[in-house]
Design a protein around this motif. Structure first.
Motif, PDB file in Angstrom:
ATOM      1  N   ASP A 182      15.536   2.841  -0.244  1.00 20.50           N
ATOM      2  CA  ASP A 182      15.561   4.071  -1.027  1.00 20.50           C
ATOM      3  C   ASP A 182      14.192   4.741  -1.091  1.00 20.50           C
ATOM      4  O   ASP A 182      13.997   5.718  -1.822  1.00 20.50           O
ATOM      5  N   GLY A 183      13.229   4.198  -0.341  1.00 19.09           N
ATOM      6  CA  GLY A 183      11.901   4.791  -0.286  1.00 19.09           C
ATOM      7  C   GLY A 183      10.869   4.145  -1.179  1.00 19.09           C
ATOM      8  O   GLY A 183       9.668   4.420  -1.058  1.00 19.09           O
ATOM      9  N   GLN A 184      11.289   3.278  -2.107  1.00 19.72           N
ATOM     10  CA  GLN A 184      10.328   2.595  -2.973  1.00 19.72           C
ATOM     11  C   GLN A 184       9.428   1.666  -2.161  1.00 19.72           C
ATOM     12  O   GLN A 184       9.864   1.078  -1.166  1.00 19.72           O
ATOM     13  N   VAL A 185       8.204   1.537  -2.615  1.00 20.81           N
ATOM     14  CA  VAL A 185       7.279   0.564  -2.047  1.00 20.81           C
ATOM     15  C   VAL A 185       6.878  -0.389  -3.158  1.00 20.81           C
ATOM     16  O   VAL A 185       6.425   0.027  -4.225  1.00 20.81           O
ATOM     17  N   LEU A 186       7.084  -1.690  -2.929  1.00 20.43           N
ATOM     18  CA  LEU A 186       6.740  -2.711  -3.906  1.00 20.43           C
ATOM     19  C   LEU A 186       5.596  -3.549  -3.364  1.00 20.43           C
ATOM     20  O   LEU A 186       5.737  -4.193  -2.316  1.00 20.43           O
ATOM     21  N   ALA A 187       4.475  -3.529  -4.037  1.00 18.43           N
ATOM     22  CA  ALA A 187       3.391  -4.437  -3.696  1.00 18.43           C
ATOM     23  C   ALA A 187       3.769  -5.832  -4.165  1.00 18.43           C
ATOM     24  O   ALA A 187       4.459  -6.001  -5.173  1.00 18.43           O
ATOM     25  N   CYS A 188       3.343  -6.855  -3.414  1.00 19.46           N
ATOM     26  CA  CYS A 188       3.712  -8.215  -3.804  1.00 19.46           C
ATOM     27  C   CYS A 188       2.620  -9.204  -3.421  1.00 19.46           C
ATOM     28  O   CYS A 188       1.882  -9.001  -2.460  1.00 19.46           O
ATOM     29  N   GLY A 189       2.569 -10.278  -4.186  1.00 20.30           N
ATOM     30  CA  GLY A 189       1.641 -11.350  -3.871  1.00 20.30           C
ATOM     31  C   GLY A 189       2.230 -12.356  -2.907  1.00 20.30           C
ATOM     32  O   GLY A 189       1.506 -13.051  -2.199  1.00 20.30           O
ATOM     33  N   ALA A 190       3.565 -12.451  -2.872  1.00 18.56           N
ATOM     34  CA  ALA A 190       4.262 -13.339  -1.942  1.00 18.56           C
ATOM     35  C   ALA A 190       5.645 -12.779  -1.691  1.00 18.56           C
ATOM     36  O   ALA A 190       6.231 -12.110  -2.550  1.00 18.56           O
TER      37      ALA A 190
END
Length: 393
Positions: free
Chosen positions: A199-207
């Motif tokens: 849906d276009g969202q960008v999620l930053a993640c540590g793992a």
């Protein structure tokens, strides 16, 4: 504003992904945030909901026996451990046992497997043909040499109930479920930095955890990794028979056909021949497999099944590990924070609790603390040292 950064993102929210989410959020050493990305929140087509929903300890690999033994312990305490707001989920675990049958040709393997299972603490008994006939008079035993019977700890359950119990408890403990699909992976050198959703969202993640089932290879490719897993379709048939089969366990015939009780009938199935088992993503039931292959085998083993009637059927998929039919678990050597739990080859439901706990330990503590599952990691795949599981049903 919706949250756009999580300590751990789990791609795939069926039983394996939800088990990881549950054990992560239950770990006292984990203070972070968890997002579970699941494109089908109805779970209509996930392997969990379409499986034969069984658990056994009768494997040929130590790690598989240990994981499934933990799965049994987890199911026995499931209602108390996963209660939310006073509601105790019921996985409807029925310890009906597994019965692996063998002809004289298959007897040495059955005996070797049985000895290993006993050493690992499995409650199993080896019965000769006469003992089989006495215990299961409805079974045709003339061509059999022996059978290995699970006396406790093995059986079948409500797969959807297991999944929903894990999911609800994970949410109660702070996990966030998003009804999306991972469409891209952002990577800097040896680290995944985030995921892009459809849906276009960008999620930053540590793992990032790959628990995407048959979608796992496509997800791995987004990170530049070739995962040796393919989707293999498996049809399940619900049949009814005029006669009762007292004390019927989950029976595994030497042909590979299986059947077990389900309500007033039985569920049954068999893998297609290797030359008729390509990678496949559709859900069309293999009716000719039932008519031409499975039914004759069932009637040969249980005379009462000559009069069975197929009431309904469905098809799901195994995420088949093409190398050794065992799960590929843990970090890939080329990435510091992408964890894999893929290639269960039909064992994902029963091994999900142990894998969820193992990955939570690996993420939070940097090591396996309860079951040492290092042998099931990527190195055996990359170095050509398969750990073969002989008992694939």
């Amino acid at each position: 504003m919706p949250q756009t950064q999580f300590d751990v993102v789990i791609a795939g929210g069926a039983v394996v992904g939800s088990a990881v989410a549950y054990f992560l959020t239950a770990d006292a050493g984990f203070k972070g945030s968890v997002a579970v990305i699941e494109p089908d929140p109805t779970y209509q087509h996930c392997a969990t909901a379409l499986s034969a929903a069984s658990i056994r300890h009768q494997f040929s690999t130590e790690e598989n026996i240990r994981m499934s033994r933990f799965g049994t312990e987890f199911l026995r305490t499931f209602a108390d451990a996963l209660a939310v707001d006073g509601i105790r989920p019921d996985p409807a675990f029925h310890e009906g046992g597994y019965l692996f049958l063998a002809t004289s040709a298959g007897l040495p393997v059955l005996q070797d497997n049985h000895a290993l299972q006993r050493r690992e603490g499995a409650d199993v008994a080896l019965l000769d043909a006469a003992a089989l006939q006495a215990r299961f008079p409805w079974l045709r035993t003339g061509d059999l040499a022996a059978g290995s019977l699970g006396l406790s700890g093995e059986g079948w359950l409500d797969a959807y109930g297991l999944l929903q119990g894990l999911r609800r408890k994970a949410v109660a403990q702070g996990a966030v479920y998003l009804p999306q699909r991972v469409a891209g992976i952002d990577r800097v050198s040896a680290r995944v930095t985030g995921v892009r959703l459809d849906d276009g969202q960008v999620l930053a993640c540590g793992a990032l955890v790959n628990a995407a089932g048959v979608g796992a290879p496509a997800l791995a490719r987004l990170a530049g990794i070739d995962l040796p897993v393919q989707a293999r379709k498996r049809s399940v048939f619900y049949v009814q028979c005029p006669e009762r089969l007292p004390g019927c366990p989950m029976v595994i015939d030497p042909s590979g056909a299986y059947f077990r009780p389900e309500g007033p009938g039985f569920i049954t199935g068999i893998a297609p021949p290797p030359d008729q088992d390509p990678e496949c993503f559709d859900f069309e039931v293999q009716h000719t497999l039932f008519e031409d292959v499975l039914w004759p085998l069932l009637a040969q083993r249980v005379p009462a099944f000559e009069a069975l009637r197929c009431v309904r059927s469905w098809a799901g998929h195994y995420d088949m590990n093409l190398v050794d039919q065992n799960v590929i678990l843990g970090l890939h050597p080329s990435l510091d924070n992408l964890y894999f739990a893929n290639g269960f080859s039909g064992h994902g439901l029963q091994q999900a609790p142990a894998v969820g706990r193992a990955l939570a330990e690996l993420i939070v503590h940097g090591e396996y603390r309860t079951l040492d599952l290092a042998r099931l990691g990527w190195r055996r795949i990359l170095e050509g040292r398969p750990v073969i599981e002989k008992n694939v049903v």
